[in-house]
Design an enzyme around this catalytic site. Structure first.
Site, PDB file in Angstrom:
ATOM      1  N   ASN A   9      26.650  13.065   0.998  1.00  0.00           N
ATOM      2  CA  ASN A   9      25.667  14.407   0.663  1.00  0.00           C
ATOM      3  C   ASN A   9      26.068  15.299   1.623  1.00  0.00           C
ATOM      4  O   ASN A   9      25.715  15.357   2.698  1.00  0.00           O
ATOM      5  CB  ASN A   9      24.309  13.973   0.859  1.00  0.00           C
ATOM      6  CG  ASN A   9      23.354  15.201   0.952  1.00  0.00           C
ATOM      7  OD1 ASN A   9      23.565  15.831   0.244  1.00  0.00           O
ATOM      8  ND2 ASN A   9      22.078  14.903   1.077  1.00  0.00           N
ATOM      9  N   LYS A  11      25.206  18.607   1.758  1.00  0.00           N
ATOM     10  CA  LYS A  11      24.108  19.656   1.759  1.00  0.00           C
ATOM     11  C   LYS A  11      24.881  20.987   1.408  1.00  0.00           C
ATOM     12  O   LYS A  11      25.772  21.246   0.722  1.00  0.00           O
ATOM     13  CB  LYS A  11      23.398  19.493   3.017  1.00  0.00           C
ATOM     14  CG  LYS A  11      23.107  17.822   3.169  1.00  0.00           C
ATOM     15  CD  LYS A  11      22.280  17.753   4.437  1.00  0.00           C
ATOM     16  CE  LYS A  11      21.994  16.059   4.538  1.00  0.00           C
ATOM     17  NZ  LYS A  11      21.003  15.719   5.601  1.00  0.00           N
ATOM     18  N   HIS A  97      15.306  14.497  -2.319  1.00  0.00           N
ATOM     19  CA  HIS A  97      15.621  14.470  -0.825  1.00  0.00           C
ATOM     20  C   HIS A  97      14.700  15.178   0.100  1.00  0.00           C
ATOM     21  O   HIS A  97      13.975  16.105  -0.257  1.00  0.00           O
ATOM     22  CB  HIS A  97      16.989  15.388  -0.615  1.00  0.00           C
ATOM     23  CG  HIS A  97      17.479  14.985   0.693  1.00  0.00           C
ATOM     24  ND1 HIS A  97      17.234  15.914   1.913  1.00  0.00           N
ATOM     25  CD2 HIS A  97      18.462  14.096   1.219  1.00  0.00           C
ATOM     26  CE1 HIS A  97      17.777  15.259   2.820  1.00  0.00           C
ATOM     27  NE2 HIS A  97      18.754  14.411   2.408  1.00  0.00           N
ATOM     28  N   GLU A  99      14.760  16.931   2.610  1.00  0.00           N
ATOM     29  CA  GLU A  99      15.072  18.666   2.688  1.00  0.00           C
ATOM     30  C   GLU A  99      14.317  19.341   1.736  1.00  0.00           C
ATOM     31  O   GLU A  99      13.869  20.430   1.783  1.00  0.00           O
ATOM     32  CB  GLU A  99      16.548  18.925   3.003  1.00  0.00           C
ATOM     33  CG  GLU A  99      16.612  18.342   4.583  1.00  0.00           C
ATOM     34  CD  GLU A  99      18.411  17.829   4.578  1.00  0.00           C
ATOM     35  OE1 GLU A  99      18.987  18.291   3.756  1.00  0.00           O
ATOM     36  OE2 GLU A  99      18.414  17.207   5.635  1.00  0.00           O
ATOM     37  N   GLU A 169      15.457   6.999   2.977  1.00  0.00           N
ATOM     38  CA  GLU A 169      15.889   7.926   4.180  1.00  0.00           C
ATOM     39  C   GLU A 169      14.593   8.095   4.974  1.00  0.00           C
ATOM     40  O   GLU A 169      13.897   9.204   4.704  1.00  0.00           O
ATOM     41  CB  GLU A 169      16.316   9.290   3.442  1.00  0.00           C
ATOM     42  CG  GLU A 169      17.565   8.933   2.678  1.00  0.00           C
ATOM     43  CD  GLU A 169      18.654  10.127   2.486  1.00  0.00           C
ATOM     44  OE1 GLU A 169      19.564   9.876   2.794  1.00  0.00           O
ATOM     45  OE2 GLU A 169      18.041  11.133   2.347  1.00  0.00           O
ATOM     46  N   GLY A 175      19.999  13.495  10.170  1.00  0.00           N
ATOM     47  CA  GLY A 175      20.448  14.481  10.697  1.00  0.00           C
ATOM     48  C   GLY A 175      20.274  14.617  12.379  1.00  0.00           C
ATOM     49  O   GLY A 175      20.475  15.413  13.086  1.00  0.00           O
ATOM     50  N   SER A 215      21.358   9.222   9.595  1.00  0.00           N
ATOM     51  CA  SER A 215      22.481   9.186  10.840  1.00  0.00           C
ATOM     52  C   SER A 215      23.131   7.959  10.499  1.00  0.00           C
ATOM     53  O   SER A 215      23.746   7.280  11.581  1.00  0.00           O
ATOM     54  CB  SER A 215      21.762   9.046  12.049  1.00  0.00           C
ATOM     55  OG  SER A 215      21.020  10.406  12.382  1.00  0.00           O
TER      56      SER A 215
HETATM   57  P1  PGA Z   1      22.607  12.468   7.853  1.00  0.00           P
HETATM   58  O1  PGA Z   1      21.853  13.016   6.600  1.00  0.00           O
HETATM   59  O2  PGA Z   1      23.622  11.186   7.631  1.00  0.00           O
HETATM   60  O3  PGA Z   1      23.234  13.721   8.402  1.00  0.00           O
HETATM   61  O4  PGA Z   1      21.214  11.914   8.666  1.00  0.00           O
HETATM   62  C1  PGA Z   1      21.512  11.877   5.497  1.00  0.00           C
HETATM   63  C2  PGA Z   1      21.028  12.677   4.230  1.00  0.00           C
HETATM   64  O5  PGA Z   1      20.139  13.635   4.592  1.00  0.00           O
HETATM   65  O6  PGA Z   1      21.038  12.142   3.087  1.00  0.00           O
END
Ligand code: PGA
Length: 259
Positions: A9, A11, A97, A99, A169, A175, A215
């Site tokens: 992903n 982003k 997601h 976000e 998630e 992140g 992560s």
């Molecule tokens: P990350 O993001 O691996 O940077 O933690 C995962 C995601 O938000 O899909």
């Protein structure tokens, strides 16, 4: 047995040019290193999606969008419809997601509508669920995840279970560099699978891929994939560099070879 899905992903990262550059390396890698039970997916921005489709060509890499409008067409400035995604074509689309839930007010009822427009266009939705740190500390994880799952899947009918993907998630792990331990992740993944078995039936639930996201990186991927209900990763930061992402695909291939 379910396939492993290694999903990147991106982003709001990478221009169309950077996308093509990355995909040249990735497609070369995937043509030389593939396993029939390991699928690879990338989700670039909308802006790069047509270029990405061309760059993938006939390589074994799936293309995903990061979002879709819940509406079919019309006066929705800035939005992209499922039929537009189908015209590219894209294979999958991330919905719900965290976000988007927190910055764009994406609620379970909107996710439910997005899920249906995607399915109507033959695009596989990746439905994200997960709790905040406050909810985890208050021991509300299971309740929150079940509610997100139930409301976004609502009255959905599935034939095989391969029509959708779920991604767990935990928001506190996205992140942040902090990953859920394999035990913490597996506990929620197995709860999700049990809920899906109840909601659909055990056979359908067995076919649904449940990704872990938050992560995930080469150092923790192997132990996460060793969990019986973790079928791959939705990978943000670690999917942005070909060297790291291909390493993770390699780990998935090795996991499948061992099993
Ligand atoms: P990350 O993001 O691996 O940077 O933690 C995962 C995601 O938000 O899909």
């Amino acid at each position: 047995m379910r396939n492993i899905l290694v999903a990147g992903n991106w982003k709001m990262n990478k221009t169309p040019g950077e996308t093509v550059e990355f995909l040249e390396e990735l497609t070369n890698y995937c043509k030389q290193n593939n396993h029939p039970e390991v699928e690879v997916m990338i989700a670039p921005t909308y802006l790069a999606i047509s270029e990405a489709r061309k760059a993938i060509a006939d390589a074994p890499v799936l293309l995903s969008a990061q979002n879709v409008s819940m509406n079919i067409n019309g006066a929705f400035t800035g939005e992209i419809s499922a039929s537009m995604l189908k015209s590219i074509p894209v294979d999958m689309c991330i919905i719900g997601h965290s976000e988007r839930r927190s910055y764009h007010n994406e609620t379970d009822s909107k996710i439910y509508r997005k899920l249906h427009v995607l399915l109507a266009n033959g695009i596989t939705p990746i439905v994200c669920v997960g709790e905040t740190l406050t909810q985890r500390k208050a021991d509300e994880t299971m309740e929150v995840v079940i509610e997100q799952l139930d409301e976004s899947l609502n009255d959905l009918n599935l034939v095989t279970g391969k029509e959708i993907v779920i991604a767990y998630e935990p928001i506190w792990a996205i992140g942040t560099g902090v990953t859920a331990s394999p035990e913490q992740a597996e506990e929620v993944h197995s709860l999700i699978r049990r809920r899906l078995a109840k909601r659909f039936n055990p056979k359908i639930a067995e076919n649904i891929i449940i990704l872990y996201g938050g992560s995930m990186k080469p150092a923790n991927m192997e132990e996460l994939l060793a969990c019986p209900n973790i079928d791959g990763g939705l990978i943000g930061g670690a999917s942005l560099e070909t060297e790291i992402f291909t390493k993770m695909i390699g780990i998935a291939i090795e996991t499948k070879k061992r099993n």
